[in-house]
Scaffold this active site. Structure first.
Site, PDB file in Angstrom:
ATOM      1  N   ARG A  16      75.959 -11.020 163.463  1.00 28.12           N
ATOM      2  CA  ARG A  16      75.777 -10.256 162.276  1.00 28.12           C
ATOM      3  C   ARG A  16      76.416 -11.077 161.318  1.00 28.12           C
ATOM      4  O   ARG A  16      76.820 -12.443 161.506  1.00 28.12           O
ATOM      5  CB  ARG A  16      76.897  -9.070 162.338  1.00 28.12           C
ATOM      6  CG  ARG A  16      78.304  -9.299 161.955  1.00 28.12           C
ATOM      7  CD  ARG A  16      78.902  -7.935 162.128  1.00 28.12           C
ATOM      8  NE  ARG A  16      80.234  -8.383 161.700  1.00 28.12           N
ATOM      9  CZ  ARG A  16      81.299  -7.292 161.717  1.00 28.12           C
ATOM     10  NH1 ARG A  16      81.140  -6.088 162.389  1.00 28.12           N
ATOM     11  NH2 ARG A  16      82.545  -7.726 161.374  1.00 28.12           N
ATOM     12  N   ASP A  37      79.118 -14.343 170.294  1.00 29.14           N
ATOM     13  CA  ASP A  37      79.863 -13.353 169.637  1.00 29.14           C
ATOM     14  C   ASP A  37      80.458 -12.409 170.452  1.00 29.14           C
ATOM     15  O   ASP A  37      80.435 -12.357 171.794  1.00 29.14           O
ATOM     16  CB  ASP A  37      79.121 -12.758 168.568  1.00 29.14           C
ATOM     17  CG  ASP A  37      79.834 -12.349 167.523  1.00 29.14           C
ATOM     18  OD1 ASP A  37      80.691 -11.256 167.727  1.00 29.14           O
ATOM     19  OD2 ASP A  37      79.331 -12.449 166.187  1.00 29.14           O
ATOM     20  N   ASP A  63      84.647 -15.306 173.067  1.00 32.57           N
ATOM     21  CA  ASP A  63      85.576 -15.115 172.361  1.00 32.57           C
ATOM     22  C   ASP A  63      86.222 -16.365 172.034  1.00 32.57           C
ATOM     23  O   ASP A  63      86.677 -17.404 172.883  1.00 32.57           O
ATOM     24  CB  ASP A  63      86.546 -14.362 173.199  1.00 32.57           C
ATOM     25  CG  ASP A  63      87.892 -14.097 172.642  1.00 32.57           C
ATOM     26  OD1 ASP A  63      88.015 -14.785 171.306  1.00 32.57           O
ATOM     27  OD2 ASP A  63      88.742 -13.477 173.122  1.00 32.57           O
ATOM     28  N   VAL A  64      85.942 -16.528 170.751  1.00 33.31           N
ATOM     29  CA  VAL A  64      86.432 -18.130 170.031  1.00 33.31           C
ATOM     30  C   VAL A  64      87.967 -18.473 170.141  1.00 33.31           C
ATOM     31  O   VAL A  64      88.041 -19.845 170.387  1.00 33.31           O
ATOM     32  CB  VAL A  64      86.033 -18.268 168.643  1.00 33.31           C
ATOM     33  CG1 VAL A  64      84.374 -18.057 168.443  1.00 33.31           C
ATOM     34  CG2 VAL A  64      86.832 -17.379 167.820  1.00 33.31           C
ATOM     35  N   ASN A  90      81.319 -20.743 162.860  1.00 34.69           N
ATOM     36  CA  ASN A  90      81.326 -19.474 161.667  1.00 34.69           C
ATOM     37  C   ASN A  90      82.244 -18.335 162.186  1.00 34.69           C
ATOM     38  O   ASN A  90      82.441 -17.765 160.917  1.00 34.69           O
ATOM     39  CB  ASN A  90      79.694 -19.168 161.590  1.00 34.69           C
ATOM     40  CG  ASN A  90      79.428 -17.655 161.090  1.00 34.69           C
ATOM     41  OD1 ASN A  90      79.524 -17.655 159.907  1.00 34.69           O
ATOM     42  ND2 ASN A  90      79.322 -16.511 161.726  1.00 34.69           N
ATOM     43  N   TYR A 160      94.826 -15.714 155.197  1.00 38.22           N
ATOM     44  CA  TYR A 160      93.561 -16.436 155.268  1.00 38.22           C
ATOM     45  C   TYR A 160      93.238 -17.547 154.766  1.00 38.22           C
ATOM     46  O   TYR A 160      92.343 -18.486 154.831  1.00 38.22           O
ATOM     47  CB  TYR A 160      92.367 -15.290 154.393  1.00 38.22           C
ATOM     48  CG  TYR A 160      90.749 -15.240 154.639  1.00 38.22           C
ATOM     49  CD1 TYR A 160      90.254 -15.228 155.801  1.00 38.22           C
ATOM     50  CD2 TYR A 160      90.235 -15.688 153.444  1.00 38.22           C
ATOM     51  CE1 TYR A 160      88.805 -15.624 155.802  1.00 38.22           C
ATOM     52  CE2 TYR A 160      89.115 -15.905 153.360  1.00 38.22           C
ATOM     53  CZ  TYR A 160      88.344 -15.726 154.679  1.00 38.22           C
ATOM     54  OH  TYR A 160      86.796 -15.986 154.739  1.00 38.22           O
ATOM     55  N   LYS A 164      91.590 -21.050 155.860  1.00 38.08           N
ATOM     56  CA  LYS A 164      90.395 -21.743 155.387  1.00 38.08           C
ATOM     57  C   LYS A 164      90.802 -23.110 154.744  1.00 38.08           C
ATOM     58  O   LYS A 164      89.882 -24.065 155.001  1.00 38.08           O
ATOM     59  CB  LYS A 164      89.833 -20.732 154.369  1.00 38.08           C
ATOM     60  CG  LYS A 164      89.105 -19.717 155.031  1.00 38.08           C
ATOM     61  CD  LYS A 164      88.115 -19.927 156.078  1.00 38.08           C
ATOM     62  CE  LYS A 164      87.591 -18.742 156.876  1.00 38.08           C
ATOM     63  NZ  LYS A 164      86.582 -19.080 157.867  1.00 38.08           N
ATOM     64  N   THR A 195      78.338  -8.912 153.204  1.00 32.36           N
ATOM     65  CA  THR A 195      78.625  -8.805 154.811  1.00 32.36           C
ATOM     66  C   THR A 195      79.530  -7.687 155.041  1.00 32.36           C
ATOM     67  O   THR A 195      80.125  -7.341 154.240  1.00 32.36           O
ATOM     68  CB  THR A 195      79.118 -10.220 155.336  1.00 32.36           C
ATOM     69  OG1 THR A 195      80.266 -10.375 155.195  1.00 32.36           O
ATOM     70  CG2 THR A 195      77.820 -11.429 155.076  1.00 32.36           C
TER      71      THR A 195
HETATM   72  N1  LIG Z   1      81.456 -12.966 153.528  1.00 34.30           N
HETATM   73  C1  LIG Z   1      81.930 -13.653 152.770  1.00 34.30           C
HETATM   74  O1  LIG Z   1      82.420 -13.206 151.612  1.00 34.30           O
HETATM   75  C2  LIG Z   1      82.754 -14.851 153.210  1.00 34.30           C
HETATM   76  C3  LIG Z   1      83.366 -15.895 152.088  1.00 34.30           C
HETATM   77  C4  LIG Z   1      83.870 -16.874 152.706  1.00 34.30           C
HETATM   78  C5  LIG Z   1      83.581 -17.352 153.806  1.00 34.30           C
HETATM   79  N2  LIG Z   1      83.237 -16.531 154.827  1.00 34.30           N
HETATM   80  C6  LIG Z   1      83.255 -17.091 156.321  1.00 34.30           C
HETATM   81  O2  LIG Z   1      82.171 -16.901 156.717  1.00 34.30           O
HETATM   82  C7  LIG Z   1      82.324 -16.645 158.298  1.00 34.30           C
HETATM   83  C8  LIG Z   1      81.332 -15.399 158.512  1.00 34.30           C
HETATM   84  O3  LIG Z   1      81.752 -14.223 157.800  1.00 34.30           O
HETATM   85  P1  LIG Z   1      81.119 -12.978 157.464  1.00 34.30           P
HETATM   86  O4  LIG Z   1      81.013 -12.586 156.371  1.00 34.30           O
HETATM   87  O5  LIG Z   1      79.604 -13.037 158.347  1.00 34.30           O
HETATM   88  O6  LIG Z   1      81.723 -12.089 158.555  1.00 34.30           O
HETATM   89  P2  LIG Z   1      81.176 -10.818 159.486  1.00 34.30           P
HETATM   90  O7  LIG Z   1      82.606 -10.269 159.955  1.00 34.30           O
HETATM   91  O8  LIG Z   1      80.236 -10.137 159.006  1.00 34.30           O
HETATM   92  O9  LIG Z   1      81.114 -11.609 160.828  1.00 34.30           O
HETATM   93  C9  LIG Z   1      82.113 -12.441 161.604  1.00 34.30           C
HETATM   94  C10 LIG Z   1      81.610 -12.413 163.096  1.00 34.30           C
HETATM   95  O10 LIG Z   1      82.461 -13.183 163.722  1.00 34.30           O
HETATM   96  C11 LIG Z   1      82.549 -12.615 164.812  1.00 34.30           C
HETATM   97  N3  LIG Z   1      83.917 -12.851 165.461  1.00 34.30           N
HETATM   98  C12 LIG Z   1      85.277 -12.431 164.826  1.00 34.30           C
HETATM   99  N4  LIG Z   1      86.025 -12.801 165.822  1.00 34.30           N
HETATM  100  C13 LIG Z   1      85.486 -13.372 166.869  1.00 34.30           C
HETATM  101  C14 LIG Z   1      86.003 -14.070 168.126  1.00 34.30           C
HETATM  102  N5  LIG Z   1      87.296 -13.895 168.515  1.00 34.30           N
HETATM  103  N6  LIG Z   1      85.029 -14.412 169.122  1.00 34.30           N
HETATM  104  C15 LIG Z   1      83.777 -14.575 168.625  1.00 34.30           C
HETATM  105  N7  LIG Z   1      83.278 -13.963 167.662  1.00 34.30           N
HETATM  106  C16 LIG Z   1      84.188 -13.495 166.779  1.00 34.30           C
HETATM  107  C17 LIG Z   1      82.403 -11.125 164.765  1.00 34.30           C
HETATM  108  O11 LIG Z   1      81.991 -10.203 165.875  1.00 34.30           O
HETATM  109  C18 LIG Z   1      81.332 -11.168 163.545  1.00 34.30           C
HETATM  110  O12 LIG Z   1      79.984 -11.170 164.199  1.00 34.30           O
HETATM  111  C19 LIG Z   1      83.671 -16.358 158.589  1.00 34.30           C
HETATM  112  O13 LIG Z   1      84.331 -17.496 158.919  1.00 34.30           O
HETATM  113  C20 LIG Z   1      84.391 -16.114 157.243  1.00 34.30           C
HETATM  114  O14 LIG Z   1      85.510 -16.234 156.854  1.00 34.30           O
HETATM  115  C21 LIG Z   1      82.789 -15.261 154.559  1.00 34.30           C
END
Ligand SMILES: NC(=O)c1ccc[n+]([C@@H]2O[C@H](COP(=O)([O-])OP(=O)(O)OC[C@H]3O[C@@H](n4cnc5c(N)ncnc54)[C@H](O)[C@@H]3O)[C@@H](O)[C@H]2O)c1
Length: 263
Positions: A16, A37, A63-64, A90, A160, A164, A195
């Protein structure tokens, strides 16, 4: 559109959000994509959506935080498509906690997903990336999801930010280490993007700020461009970094934040 013809990309956390949008965009640009995922139903649906549009995609459970899970997921992708050109680290989690309230278990959970996950993905994919990069015109590419949280600090988001910031500098060190293998490594730094994670950020802040709308207004004002980002804003940047159009970029930080950190 960046050309991804012939490339094979692994995207962690691709069920997602930003990962799923990136998988769809890369597939539309010609790549075959492997989505790993924890969310099996959403992951299968994302892969099927790509396949139904004529693209090449595989969903595999991942599972990462677990090395054996990475090994099985990467093997499934390589067995299906024949190798790897691109890795997008990601998958990530977010939570808001003050240092006083945070437990060591909270801190370690953040490290396990956001830092161990990036290290294990890189280590597991590296032999496969090296093998294809040696023969590819430009080489391979790793893109790590950092954040504006890897550049600036915000109160109560400390774990967090730690994770990062770690991703940001790990990226630069890997860029130096992997340059002889013809593998480029770059980080991307989104602002707030719509998201499920962004919804969680808004919900967690709304207690302190009164309502979700008050938090959203604050975030809109934080981005000088006047809006919160959309997943495609970030998928565009990741796909550019994955493609040969960014051939001279490695160890760099692509900031896609509507101007937040320019202030
Ligand atoms: N959305 C934002 O505003 C934003 C901003 C900056 C950075 N990010 C980064 O971008 C990346 C994606 O974020 P997003 O907004 O799509 O988040 P999200 O929560 O919508 O999606 C994250 C995905 O990672 C998966 N995930 C979590 N833990 C996991 C694990 N142990 N093993 C495998 N998969 C796992 C989740 O199931 C999910 O599908 C992340 O690293 C987040 O920190 C997001």
């Amino acid at each position: 559109m960046n050309n991804m013809d012939g490339k094979i990309a692994f995207i962690s956390g691709g069920a997602r959000g930003l990962g799923a949008e990136t998988a769809r965009m890369m597939a539309a640009c010609g790549a075959r994509v492997i989505i790993g995922d924890l969310l099996d139903d959403a992951g299968h649906a994302t892969a099927e959506g790509i396949i139904n549009k004529g693209g090449g995609a595989l969903y595999t459970h991942l599972d990462v935080t677990a090395e054996e899970s990475w090994q099985a997921a990467v093997k499934a992708g390589v067995d299906k498509f024949g190798g790897l050109d691109v890795l997008v680290n990601n998958a990530g989690i977010f939570f808001m906690k003050s240092t006083e309230d945070m437990t060591l278990a909270d801190w370690r959970r953040m490290c396990a997903v956001n830092l161990d996950g990036v290290f294990l993905g890189t280590k597991t994919a590296l032999p496969h990336l090296k093998a294809r990069a040696a023969k590819a015109p430009v080489g391979g590419s790793i893109i790590n999801l950092s954040s504006i949280a890897g550049i600036i600090g915000i109160a109560n988001f400390t774990a967090y930010h730690m994770s990062k910031g770690g991703v940001r500098i790990y990226t630069k060190a890997c860029a130096i280490e992997f340059a002889p293998y013809r593998i480029r490594v770059n980080s991307i730094h989104p602002g707030l993007i719509e998201t499920d994670m962004a919804k969680q950020v808004v919900t967690e802040l709304s207690g302190a700020m009164g309502s979700d709308n008050a938090v959203r207004d604050m975030f809109v004002q934080s981005h000088p461009i006047g809006r919160i980002g959309e997943p495609k804003d970030i998928a565009n940047g990741i796909t550019f970094l994955a493609s040969d159009d960014s051939a001279f970029m490695t160890g760099s930080e692509l900031v896609v934040d509507g101007g937040w950190t320019a202030q």
